[in-house]
Motif scaffolding. Structure first.
Motif, PDB file in Angstrom:
ATOM      1  N   UNK A   1       0.913  -1.273  -0.127  1.00 22.06           N
ATOM      2  CA  UNK A   1       0.085  -0.022  -0.046  1.00 22.06           C
ATOM      3  C   UNK A   1       0.744   1.388   0.175  1.00 22.06           C
ATOM      4  N   UNK A   2       2.286   0.989   0.165  1.00 25.86           N
ATOM      5  CA  UNK A   2       3.227   2.260   0.202  1.00 25.86           C
ATOM      6  C   UNK A   2       3.534   2.485  -1.140  1.00 25.86           C
ATOM      7  N   UNK A   3       2.795   2.990  -1.832  1.00 25.83           N
ATOM      8  CA  UNK A   3       2.880   3.431  -3.361  1.00 25.83           C
ATOM      9  C   UNK A   3       3.862   4.583  -3.488  1.00 25.83           C
ATOM     10  N   UNK A   4       3.673   5.629  -2.550  1.00 23.08           N
ATOM     11  CA  UNK A   4       4.502   6.731  -2.873  1.00 23.08           C
ATOM     12  C   UNK A   4       6.099   6.442  -2.581  1.00 23.08           C
ATOM     13  N   UNK A   5       6.181   5.449  -1.612  1.00 26.22           N
ATOM     14  CA  UNK A   5       7.655   4.894  -1.333  1.00 26.22           C
ATOM     15  C   UNK A   5       8.466   4.454  -2.344  1.00 26.22           C
ATOM     16  N   UNK A   6       7.752   3.638  -3.309  1.00 24.57           N
ATOM     17  CA  UNK A   6       8.483   2.972  -4.358  1.00 24.57           C
ATOM     18  C   UNK A   6       8.233   3.644  -5.567  1.00 24.57           C
ATOM     19  N   UNK A   7       7.222   4.492  -5.679  1.00 22.08           N
ATOM     20  CA  UNK A   7       6.974   4.869  -7.232  1.00 22.08           C
ATOM     21  C   UNK A   7       8.173   5.978  -7.602  1.00 22.08           C
ATOM     22  N   UNK A   8       8.517   5.615  -8.802  1.00 23.91           N
ATOM     23  CA  UNK A   8       9.559   6.477  -9.343  1.00 23.91           C
ATOM     24  C   UNK A   8       8.943   7.653 -10.056  1.00 23.91           C
ATOM     25  N   UNK A   9       9.285   8.739  -9.790  1.00 27.74           N
ATOM     26  CA  UNK A   9       8.719  10.099 -10.394  1.00 27.74           C
ATOM     27  C   UNK A   9       9.589  10.294 -11.905  1.00 27.74           C
ATOM     28  N   UNK A  10       8.604  10.554 -13.038  1.00 30.54           N
ATOM     29  CA  UNK A  10       9.467  10.837 -14.239  1.00 30.54           C
ATOM     30  C   UNK A  10      10.509  11.908 -14.102  1.00 30.54           C
ATOM     31  N   UNK A  11      11.688  12.120 -14.490  1.00 30.75           N
ATOM     32  CA  UNK A  11      12.594  13.345 -14.505  1.00 30.75           C
ATOM     33  C   UNK A  11      11.854  14.385 -15.133  1.00 30.75           C
TER      34      UNK A  11
END
Length: 93
Positions: free
Chosen positions: A83-93
């Motif tokens: 459920x910790x999506x923000x921890x693992x989600x990589x933002x586009x540069x």
């Protein structure tokens, strides 16, 4: 890592056990392997393919699949949802 979709793969015994324990279906994994939202190289030869997926009526999880891509066919090491999506989600540069 190549952007090539993963159609054929080997599911390790550990991965199959963990998928069953965590309530993940092989159909869900196959869909993510063919068209992941993100691919992250952990080290040479090992990548994580991940996508958001809905469970139940409204719960959204991040499903992460650890894949050894340096062999043919690629081997699924393990898979899990978080459920910790923000921890693992990589933002586009």
């Amino acid at each position: 890592m190549s952007r090539k979709k993963i159609g054929r793969y080997l599911l390790t015994d550990h991965a199959a056990f963990e998928m069953e324990r965590r309530g993940l279906t092989e159909e869900l994994l196959a869909g993510i392997l063919e068209a992941p939202d993100q691919r992250i190289q952990v080290r040479p030869g090992r990548s994580i393919l991940q996508s958001r997926a809905k469970f139940g009526s409204s719960l959204v999880y991040l499903v992460r699949i650890v894949v050894d891509v340096d062999r043919a066919p690629p081997e699924i090491v393990t898979a899990y949802r978080t459920s910790r999506i923000l921890k693992y989600w990589k933002r586009s540069p």
